[in-house]
Scaffold this active site. Structure first.
Site, PDB file in Angstrom:
ATOM      1  N   CYS A  64       0.815  -1.227   0.000  1.00 35.37           N
ATOM      2  CA  CYS A  64       0.000   0.000   0.000  1.00 35.37           C
ATOM      3  C   CYS A  64       0.846   1.274   0.000  1.00 35.37           C
ATOM      4  O   CYS A  64       0.333   2.362  -0.253  1.00 35.37           O
ATOM      5  CB  CYS A  64      -0.954   0.013   1.189  1.00 35.37           C
ATOM      6  SG  CYS A  64      -2.044  -1.405   1.209  1.00 35.37           S
ATOM      7  N   HIS A  92      -3.108   7.120   3.149  1.00 29.14           N
ATOM      8  CA  HIS A  92      -3.571   5.857   2.564  1.00 29.14           C
ATOM      9  C   HIS A  92      -4.936   5.517   3.162  1.00 29.14           C
ATOM     10  O   HIS A  92      -5.155   5.662   4.361  1.00 29.14           O
ATOM     11  CB  HIS A  92      -2.563   4.750   2.869  1.00 29.14           C
ATOM     12  CG  HIS A  92      -3.059   3.404   2.490  1.00 29.14           C
ATOM     13  ND1 HIS A  92      -3.584   3.145   1.241  1.00 29.14           N
ATOM     14  CD2 HIS A  92      -3.147   2.244   3.186  1.00 29.14           C
ATOM     15  CE1 HIS A  92      -3.968   1.887   1.195  1.00 29.14           C
ATOM     16  NE2 HIS A  92      -3.720   1.321   2.355  1.00 29.14           N
ATOM     17  N   ASN A 134     -10.158  -0.072   0.559  1.00 28.86           N
ATOM     18  CA  ASN A 134      -8.701   0.030   0.473  1.00 28.86           C
ATOM     19  C   ASN A 134      -8.244  -0.490  -0.892  1.00 28.86           C
ATOM     20  O   ASN A 134      -8.403  -1.672  -1.181  1.00 28.86           O
ATOM     21  CB  ASN A 134      -8.103  -0.802   1.619  1.00 28.86           C
ATOM     22  CG  ASN A 134      -6.582  -0.796   1.632  1.00 28.86           C
ATOM     23  OD1 ASN A 134      -5.938  -0.320   0.710  1.00 28.86           O
ATOM     24  ND2 ASN A 134      -6.011  -1.344   2.697  1.00 28.86           N
TER      25      ASN A 134
HETATM   26  N1  COA Z   1     -18.226  -8.267  10.531  1.00 26.23           N
HETATM   27  C1  COA Z   1     -18.652  -8.520  11.775  1.00 26.23           C
HETATM   28  N2  COA Z   1     -17.820  -8.828  12.776  1.00 26.23           N
HETATM   29  C2  COA Z   1     -16.508  -8.883  12.499  1.00 26.23           C
HETATM   30  C3  COA Z   1     -16.009  -8.624  11.210  1.00 26.23           C
HETATM   31  C4  COA Z   1     -16.921  -8.311  10.203  1.00 26.23           C
HETATM   32  N3  COA Z   1     -16.556  -8.038   8.941  1.00 26.23           N
HETATM   33  N4  COA Z   1     -14.665  -8.732  11.239  1.00 26.23           N
HETATM   34  C5  COA Z   1     -14.335  -9.058  12.495  1.00 26.23           C
HETATM   35  N5  COA Z   1     -15.438  -9.155  13.251  1.00 26.23           N
HETATM   36  C6  COA Z   1     -15.552  -9.485  14.670  1.00 26.23           C
HETATM   37  C7  COA Z   1     -14.372 -10.267  15.168  1.00 26.23           C
HETATM   38  O1  COA Z   1     -14.523 -11.647  14.896  1.00 26.23           O
HETATM   39  C8  COA Z   1     -14.397  -9.962  16.638  1.00 26.23           C
HETATM   40  O2  COA Z   1     -15.363 -10.772  17.252  1.00 26.23           O
HETATM   41  P1  COA Z   1     -15.072 -11.456  18.678  1.00 26.23           P
HETATM   42  O3  COA Z   1     -14.874 -10.280  19.603  1.00 26.23           O
HETATM   43  O4  COA Z   1     -16.297 -12.221  18.918  1.00 26.23           O
HETATM   44  O5  COA Z   1     -13.843 -12.248  18.481  1.00 26.23           O
HETATM   45  C9  COA Z   1     -14.905  -8.522  16.682  1.00 26.23           C
HETATM   46  O6  COA Z   1     -15.542  -8.284  15.425  1.00 26.23           O
HETATM   47  C10 COA Z   1     -13.810  -7.504  16.881  1.00 26.23           C
HETATM   48  O7  COA Z   1     -12.759  -7.830  15.993  1.00 26.23           O
HETATM   49  P2  COA Z   1     -11.461  -6.991  15.895  1.00 26.23           P
HETATM   50  O8  COA Z   1     -10.525  -7.656  14.939  1.00 26.23           O
HETATM   51  O9  COA Z   1     -10.962  -6.662  17.277  1.00 26.23           O
HETATM   52  O10 COA Z   1     -12.055  -5.658  15.241  1.00 26.23           O
HETATM   53  P3  COA Z   1     -11.344  -4.291  14.992  1.00 26.23           P
HETATM   54  O11 COA Z   1     -12.134  -3.215  15.585  1.00 26.23           O
HETATM   55  O12 COA Z   1      -9.862  -4.371  15.289  1.00 26.23           O
HETATM   56  O13 COA Z   1     -11.465  -4.137  13.407  1.00 26.23           O
HETATM   57  C11 COA Z   1     -10.202  -4.364  11.391  1.00 26.23           C
HETATM   58  C12 COA Z   1     -10.880  -5.091  12.548  1.00 26.23           C
HETATM   59  C13 COA Z   1      -9.618  -5.416  10.455  1.00 26.23           C
HETATM   60  C14 COA Z   1     -11.237  -3.543  10.654  1.00 26.23           C
HETATM   61  C15 COA Z   1      -9.103  -3.450  11.955  1.00 26.23           C
HETATM   62  O14 COA Z   1      -8.276  -4.165  12.846  1.00 26.23           O
HETATM   63  C16 COA Z   1      -8.233  -2.845  10.898  1.00 26.23           C
HETATM   64  O15 COA Z   1      -8.684  -2.040  10.103  1.00 26.23           O
HETATM   65  N6  COA Z   1      -6.914  -3.168  10.873  1.00 26.23           N
HETATM   66  C17 COA Z   1      -6.004  -2.653   9.902  1.00 26.23           C
HETATM   67  C18 COA Z   1      -6.300  -3.305   8.601  1.00 26.23           C
HETATM   68  C19 COA Z   1      -5.621  -2.674   7.442  1.00 26.23           C
HETATM   69  O16 COA Z   1      -5.642  -1.499   7.298  1.00 26.23           O
HETATM   70  N7  COA Z   1      -5.036  -3.508   6.590  1.00 26.23           N
HETATM   71  C20 COA Z   1      -4.483  -3.108   5.362  1.00 26.23           C
HETATM   72  C21 COA Z   1      -3.146  -2.524   5.527  1.00 26.23           C
HETATM   73  S1  COA Z   1      -2.661  -1.659   4.132  1.00 26.23           S
END
Ligand code: COA
Length: 331
Positions: A116, A256, A286
């Site tokens: 990215c 980004h 993204n």
């Molecule tokens: N829909 C519903 N629930 C979801 C879900 C979805 N699409 N994705 C994850 N969950 C659930 C998880 O299973 C978890 O459930 P649990 O508590 O029962 O285990 C809960 O939601 C919280 O998950 P978590 O991973 O802690 O959520 P978060 O607030 O950290 O958000 C991301 C997850 C992936 C959106 C976030 O971590 C993120 O954006 N990270 C960076 C990703 C990124 O930018 N990547 C590209 C880099 S260039």
């Protein structure tokens, strides 16, 4: 190092696929909800490339757009840099396919993959060739078909990614404008947090993925989140401080587009007003290396940018990589 010329962006272009994939459609595919996706990511829809369309085709449209915007004959382009982690082929590269379609026979062309951070790395690379006088006009084309490496059974990643292409023509600009500074870096020791195997994969890689799916994204979302918010703030502050400026001197920041919460968190750390941060995440998701050039093209075409505006482009991504560029808009 002697800098013979100043380098800057002369034109921008972009092209997004027609097809939209909405949160409501994703609700039918995986256990998720529009409410969760909007609240945790800020994304409402993303664009998805048709199965039978090569990514190079989107890239060529964005490139033609950028060349037209720069107002130069395409024959003046002397180098093509592709930025992508999802090329149609490992070879010929995306840059070579674009070169062929543009009819720029003989012009050097290569791809670089900084995930990215790809556009920031590519612009920083083009900058060197312009500043030392090697080339006058360089085309950067950043394009991604992330839907082709996304597992639509993995709700933790499939809601995040989209497809698209952005491009820029880089060339010599007036003194006092153009690229004023950069900060780039990588943390290979954190690379395991965001992986897409290609020709090789370990047992661990396979174990992390749904059965039979090898070449798809796996990510530790919270590790990447923490890195991203911290590094975007640090890189932005460093690039402005190195230029003896402060964030208050910036007219816009183009981060980004990965997650609205990452952007909000980073901006809060640098004490910068969110109103001056460009975002199209809601509509595109993204799109990795294409994210920043698509934003720049939208902002430029909407007349938001004027000559003399100071902007920072800042990205993070797989690698893990990061980079920030300070630009004084020269058009
Ligand atoms: N829909 C519903 N629930 C979801 C879900 C979805 N699409 N994705 C994850 N969950 C659930 C998880 O299973 C978890 O459930 P649990 O508590 O029962 O285990 C809960 O939601 C919280 O998950 P978590 O991973 O802690 O959520 P978060 O607030 O950290 O958000 C991301 C997850 C992936 C959106 C976030 O971590 C993120 O954006 N990270 C960076 C990703 C990124 O930018 N990547 C590209 C880099 S260039």
């Amino acid at each position: 190092m002697t800098k013979l010329y100043k380098a800057g962006i002369l034109g921008t272009g972009s092209c997004l696929p027609q097809r939209k994939l909405t949160n409501a459609e994703l609700e039918d595919i995986v256990e998720t909800s529009d409410e969760w996706i909007v609240k945790r990511t800020g994304i409402r829809e993303r664009r998805i490339i048709d199965n039978d369309m090569p990514l190079a085709k989107l890239a060529v449209r964005a490139a033609e757009n950028a060349i037209h915007d720069a107002g130069i004959p395409r024959e003046e382009i002397e180098l093509i840099i592709g930025a992508t982690l999802t090329p149609d082929y490992l070879c010929p590269t995306l840059a070579c396919s674009v070169q062929k379609e543009l009819g720029l026979k003989g012009v050097p062309a290569f791809d670089m993959n900084a995930a990215c951070t790809g556009f920031v790395y590519a612009l920083n690379t083009a900058q060197q060739y312009i500043e030392n006088g090697a080339y006058k006009y360089i085309l950067i084309v950043a394009a991604e078909a992330l839907s082709r490496v996304t597992d639509y059974q993995d709700r933790k990643t499939c809601v995040l990614f989209g497809d698209g292409a952005g491009a820029a023509v880089v060339g010599r600009v007036e003194d006092g404008t153009g690229i004023m500074g950069y900060v780039t870096g990588a943390h290979g020791e954190l690379g395991h947090n965001l992986t897409i195997p290609c020709l090789y994969s370990t047992e661990e890689d396979l174990a992390k993925r749904n059965e039979g799916k090898k070449q798809v994204v796996w990510m530790d979302g919270s590790e990447v989140f923490t890195f991203a918010a911290r590094i975007m703030a640090e890189a932005t502050l460093r690039v402005v401080t190195d230029a003896r400026l402060s964030v208050g001197d910036l007219d816009y920041i183009f981060p980004h587009q990965a997650n609205a919460r990452i952007i909000q968190n980073a901006v809060k750390r640098m004490r910068y007003p969110i109103e001056k941060v460009y975002s199209n995440l809601e509509r595109t998701g993204n799109i990795s290396a294409a994210s920043i050039p698509v934003c720049l093209d939208e902002a430029s075409k909407a007349g938001m940018l004027k000559k003399g505006d100071r902007i920072v482009l800042v990205a993070f991504g797989g690698g893990l990589t990061y980079g920030a560029l300070l630009l004084c808009w020269s058009r």
